[in-house]
Write an enzyme that holds these catalytic residues in place. Structure first.
Site, PDB file in Angstrom:
ATOM      1  N   GLU A 180       0.822  -1.212   0.000  1.00  0.00           N
ATOM      2  CA  GLU A 180       0.000   0.000   0.000  1.00  0.00           C
ATOM      3  C   GLU A 180       0.857   1.264   0.000  1.00  0.00           C
ATOM      4  O   GLU A 180       0.624   2.189   0.776  1.00  0.00           O
ATOM      5  CB  GLU A 180      -0.968  -0.012   1.184  1.00  0.00           C
ATOM      6  CG  GLU A 180      -1.909  -1.214   1.136  1.00  0.00           C
ATOM      7  CD  GLU A 180      -3.008  -1.191   2.182  1.00  0.00           C
ATOM      8  OE1 GLU A 180      -2.781  -0.635   3.269  1.00  0.00           O
ATOM      9  OE2 GLU A 180      -4.090  -1.738   1.893  1.00  0.00           O
ATOM     10  N   ASP A 200      -8.544  -9.057   3.816  1.00  0.00           N
ATOM     11  CA  ASP A 200      -8.248  -7.921   4.687  1.00  0.00           C
ATOM     12  C   ASP A 200      -9.318  -7.779   5.753  1.00  0.00           C
ATOM     13  O   ASP A 200     -10.156  -6.884   5.661  1.00  0.00           O
ATOM     14  CB  ASP A 200      -8.166  -6.647   3.836  1.00  0.00           C
ATOM     15  CG  ASP A 200      -7.726  -5.435   4.654  1.00  0.00           C
ATOM     16  OD1 ASP A 200      -7.281  -5.619   5.792  1.00  0.00           O
ATOM     17  OD2 ASP A 200      -7.840  -4.306   4.136  1.00  0.00           O
ATOM     18  N   GLU A 234     -12.905  -2.034  11.703  1.00  0.00           N
ATOM     19  CA  GLU A 234     -12.881  -1.377  10.402  1.00  0.00           C
ATOM     20  C   GLU A 234     -13.964  -1.908   9.464  1.00  0.00           C
ATOM     21  O   GLU A 234     -14.676  -1.134   8.828  1.00  0.00           O
ATOM     22  CB  GLU A 234     -11.502  -1.574   9.756  1.00  0.00           C
ATOM     23  CG  GLU A 234     -11.434  -1.020   8.336  1.00  0.00           C
ATOM     24  CD  GLU A 234     -10.073  -1.221   7.681  1.00  0.00           C
ATOM     25  OE1 GLU A 234      -9.170  -1.777   8.327  1.00  0.00           O
ATOM     26  OE2 GLU A 234      -9.919  -0.806   6.519  1.00  0.00           O
TER      27      GLU A 234
HETATM   28  C1  BDP Z   1      -6.348  -2.137   5.830  1.00  0.00           C
HETATM   29  C2  BDP Z   1      -6.634  -0.725   6.208  1.00  0.00           C
HETATM   30  C3  BDP Z   1      -5.447   0.166   6.037  1.00  0.00           C
HETATM   31  C4  BDP Z   1      -4.250  -0.450   6.715  1.00  0.00           C
HETATM   32  C5  BDP Z   1      -4.014  -1.806   6.133  1.00  0.00           C
HETATM   33  C6  BDP Z   1      -2.861  -2.554   6.769  1.00  0.00           C
HETATM   34  O1  BDP Z   1      -7.709  -0.278   5.425  1.00  0.00           O
HETATM   35  O2  BDP Z   1      -5.756   1.413   6.598  1.00  0.00           O
HETATM   36  O3  BDP Z   1      -3.137   0.346   6.593  1.00  0.00           O
HETATM   37  O4  BDP Z   1      -5.142  -2.592   6.342  1.00  0.00           O
HETATM   38  O5  BDP Z   1      -3.117  -3.557   7.409  1.00  0.00           O
HETATM   39  O6  BDP Z   1      -7.352  -2.921   6.396  1.00  0.00           O
HETATM   40  O7  BDP Z   1      -1.731  -2.169   6.610  1.00  0.00           O
END
Ligand code: BDP
Length: 871
Positions: free
Chosen positions: A382, A465, A493
């Protein structure tokens, strides 16, 4: 013996008072919400805001029971409590002005003070505390210590008995002596004794017997940590939209850089809430916290911040909680560290420059925080930089930092949340494709696996996720040569944030108990092979073990935003300690500690919790459909959305078309199934053997596919959305029935959330079902599900109801009565109540039907509009 016999006799009386509900969370005949109990429990404090979490200690309500507890806790004896002050770096460490909490210097002081506070509150009297009880120790004393701190402990618990519980475990034992007796809470370490103290208090908090005790406990997993994402995915900030920002604070639980009116409330000033957090973590056995977000800001590695982190570590240390930091892989190039910076060319993970830099930074931290745990790393994920940007892979990067930390005794938690689109078109396959070969690689010495001993690969429970339900990540068990840490998400989340009541204990139980069918080198099934066995090291013999929860702590008064989110932190901690614990039992403990010990009240709240996750999975992402959330925010549904990149988009996951719904990951599709061990591989490859709850994770399911219920897939799918919502309706009404027994503030706050929860659950149902219908082309299923009913009006039966509707029209001929004369439920076990009849035509009648689902009660309130017409 006489006195002891008296204890026993009185305990028999206590046991008869204890509601059977303590043990029967899952075996209920689901009844209507309980009638409110006659007297409000002492905990029903109208102004109370939840800020003590589960450590509030209101008096035991029943005077007889309280008296018996008083006999078993006449005094608190902690010898030499101050003998081993923990390291304190910060000279001017201080509580905020006017603090309720206080700093302690040792874990035994923490234990002593907790017992003092807890017993004073629970027993509603001042229980004396003493260091030196004199001889003999008084009957009913509670003695806490280690063999090193306390001669009494040494005398009372044979060394061999303590040896078995290891460094962090404890023994809690009733010692009979002559005619009396006392209780001893012993650990090999002070922290072990502290954990035992919380266990003892919990018995009283949950109204269990405290005589004839013989408890030995030790954690199954060594590192039981939180990751604190500060303000990201945080639903517990103290301003209206939940993101923080009030009074110059940013919503995070810890203040490093608050401004304005809160400028004086930055570390090293210790706020009450930090100590509440420390106590809460210790009470469940959580022993570490990574302080900052995984998308790490290098500021946390600067000298000024290290001083603040050291202050935080000082405050947490007596509670057995150590700290760690998230780091950014390219931090060495940050000019904030000048003159000690590297160029990009020096970021070679095998080079002395890179390793030396990380070693120096970590050493600087260690000087201020001697028990600093190490670094959590999100790399090449990411947008975060990582070794791949410089021609190396994850193993090289992790080992580079590992080598820098190794001489300092620290650990790297390298996250496997990576999904580089170039690796495979199926996002879910990517992590294993990147990490699997590193684990299989044969090394120069002939051993397999490249990842260093002081590195954990930290892997989310599922391959996507943190969805409400996922299959377990295929990496569990398949990384035989690597230490693996399990990462769970406590912050909600994707599970309703701070609006929806979702108790996640059952989800984690499902994950931890999932059989991976892991095999040994010869292909034989391992004896212990559930995810929990892999994580706790028994499956494959890993000596170091870790479980990590992404925390939900913020600066809200109740620390977690939704009062019920506290339960998720609690359950995580208890399961991290012992993953085999039953989530329903943990809910029961938490409810009794947090809300009420009145049997029917506690029982109703527990029931609300135990089905809430399954209901959420039903109305959000049933039957294994993943990620249907509106981009970015991850709260509302948006199944038709395509967002920036494929693998962030609901349409990528649902693949809706006229043939069916779901992502084919069987051998005819992406074949994610092949990443699992043979038994699961086979099971997931075939639509007939794939568990229905995971159906769309592995198959593009035809709309007409026949389900176990006999219904078509389309009918079943719609039914799942509907029953999910009907559970929320039941929850909301069940909560309303508890009003007399719950303090006004917390009652109102939860009620408001449940109303929004129900509306948002309906929105999920309607948005998704409407969209799927465009593809299925099939009519809405009618009169299906446990809460289905038809009604008789004027001798005519009216049915065929679509359970997603809010109201139904019934034509009543001129002159005929609009009275509902009969209700016929489809399921004979369902109950019904005619809440109101229409006074005339036009007029409105309401019928409540309460049905039963595998995860709990369901309520459907049928609203009938009686209109003039012919039948
Ligand atoms: C996702 C989230 C994001 C996190 C990412 C992570 O949306 O904000 O940074 O995981 O685990 O669920 O790094």
């Amino acid at each position: 013996m006489k006195a002891h016999a008296r204890y026993r006799a009185s305990w028999r009386a206590v046991l008869t008072l204890l509601p059977a509900a303590v043990l029967v969370v899952t075996s209920h005949a689901w009844g209507p919400p309980v009638a409110a109990a006659a007297s409000a429990p002492a905990g029903a404090d109208d102004a109370y805001d939840g800020s003590d979490m589960w450590l509030r200690y209101p008096p035991v309500e029943d005077p007889g029971l309280r008296d018996r507890y008083r006999e078993s806790a006449t005094s608190i004896v902690v010898e030499n409590a101050g003998q081993n002050p923990v390291h304190r770096h910060t000279r001017n460490l201080r509580m905020e002005p006017g603090a309720r909490e206080k700093l302690v210097a040792t874990s035994l002081e923490a234990a002593r003070d907790e017992l003092d506070r807890g017993l004073d509150g629970l027993l509603d009297r001042d229980v004396p505390v003493t260091e030196r009880p004199g001889e003999p120790v008084p009957d009913g004393a509670v003695v806490v210590g280690t063999p090193g701190s306390s001669p009494l402990v040494r005398e009372s618990v044979p060394a061999a008995d303590l040896a078995g519980v290891g460094e962090e475990g404890y023994v809690v034992r009733s010692v009979t002596r002559g005619e009396g007796g006392y209780t001893v809470v012993a650990g090999n370490t002070e922290v072990g004794a502290l954990y035992g103290t919380y266990a003892f208090l919990r018995l009283v908090q949950t109204r269990k017997p405290v005589t004839d005790l013989d408890i030995s406990e030790s954690p199954k997993i060594r590192n039981r940590h939180l990751n604190n994402w500060e303000t990201v995915r945080l639903y517990a900030g103290n301003n209206a939209d939940g993101t923080g920002g009030l009074n110059g604070e940013n919503g995070s639980v810890f203040n490093f850089a608050a401004t304005g009116p809160s400028a004086g409330r930055n570390l090293p000033v210790v706020l009450d809430r930090y100590i509440v957090v420390a106590r809460a973590l210790a009470s469940t056995g959580i022993n570490g916290i990574t302080v900052n977000l995984v998308n790490a800001d290098n500021v946390y590695l600067t000298d000024a911040y290290i001083e603040q982190e050291a202050a935080l570590a000082d405050a947490l240390r007596p509670y057995g909680v150590t700290i760690a930091l998230s780091i950014n892989y390219t931090a060495p190039t940050d000019p904030r560290f000048a003159p000690d910076t590297l160029t990009e060319a020096q970021l070679d993970p095998y080079g002395d420059a890179f390793r030396g830099w990380w070693n120096r930074r970590a050493r600087t931290i260690q000087q201020a925080v001697p028990d600093f745990t190490g670094f959590t790393v999100k790399a090449n994920s990411e947008g975060q930089p990582g070794p791949q940007d410089f021609g190396y892979d994850h193993g090289d990067g992790a080992n580079g930092i590992g080598a820098a930390l190794e001489p300092l005794g620290m650990t790297v938690y390298w996250r496997t949340f990576v999904y580089d689109a170039d690796v495979d078109s199926d996002r879910l396959k990517r992590a294993y494709l990147e990490f699997g070969p590193i684990d299989d690689e044969v090394q120069e010495d002939g051993s397999e696996g490249r990842v260093a001993e002081n590195v954990f690969l930290q892997t989310k429970n599922g391959p996507l996720d943190f969805q409400a339900r996922e299959p377990v990540h295929p990496m569990f068990g398949r990384m035989e040569n690597t230490n693996q840490a399990l990462e769970l998400q406590i912050t909600q989340e994707y599970t309703g944030q701070n609006t929806m009541l979702a108790y996640l204990g059952p989800m984690w139980q499902e994950v931890l108990r999932t059989d991976t069918y892991a095999t040994d080198e010869d292909g034989g099934l391992l004896e212990h092979r559930r995810v929990g066995d892999i994580v706790d090291g028994t499956a494959q013999g890993h000596p170091d073990t870790a479980i990590v929860g992404v925390a939900n702590l913020g600066n809200a008064a109740n620390l977690t935003g939704h009062h019920f989110s506290q339960a998720n932190l609690y359950a995580f901690g208890r399961m991290a300690w012992d993953w085999t614990q039953d989530s329903g039992r943990l809910a029961d403990d938490w409810v009794r500690m947090t809300w009420s010990n009145e049997g029917p009240v506690a029982d109703t709240v527990v029931r609300m919790m135990t089905g809430s996750w399954e209901a959420l999975a039903g109305y959000q992402t049933p039957l294994g459909i993943g990620h249907q959330f509106a981009a970015d925010v991850h709260y509302d549904p948006y199944p038709s959305q395509w967002f920036v990149r494929d693998d962030w988009s609901p349409v990528y996951y649902n693949r809706a078309d006229s043939a069916g719904l779901g992502y084919d990951r069987s051998p005819t599709g992406s074949n994610l199934a092949a990443q699992y061990f043979p038994v699961l591989r086979e099971r997931y490859s075939d639509i007939r053997t794939t568990p229905e709850d995971l159906l769309m994770w592995f198959h593009h399911v035809p709309w007409g596919h026949r389900m176990e219920s006999g219904r078509t897939f389309w009918e079943e799918l719609v039914g799942r959305y509907q029953t999910g919502v009907q559970y929320v309706t039941w929850m909301r009404e069940a909560w309303d029935s508890l009003e007399p027994s719950i303090g006004a503030r917390r009652f109102a706050e939860v009620r408001e959330k449940l109303a929004a929860h129900e509306a948002d659950a309906r929105n999920w149902r309607d948005t998704c079902v409407d969209y799927w219908r465009e593809f299925s082309g099939r009519p809405m299923p009618v009169d299906q599900g446990p809460a289905s009913a038809s009604v008789v009006v004027n001798g005519q039966e009216h049915g065929g109801f679509d359970l997603s509707e809010d109201s139904y029209t019934i034509p009543v001929p001129a002159g005929a009565s609009p009275e509902i004369t009969e209700v016929r439920t489809r399921d004979p076990r369902a109950r019904h109540e005619i809440v109101s009849q229409a006074a005339g035509v036009p007029g409105r009648a309401v019928v409540k039907v309460t049905g039963t689902s595998p995860f709990g009660p369901l309520v459907k309130n049928y609203v009938f509009e009686m209109v003039p017409g012919t039948q």
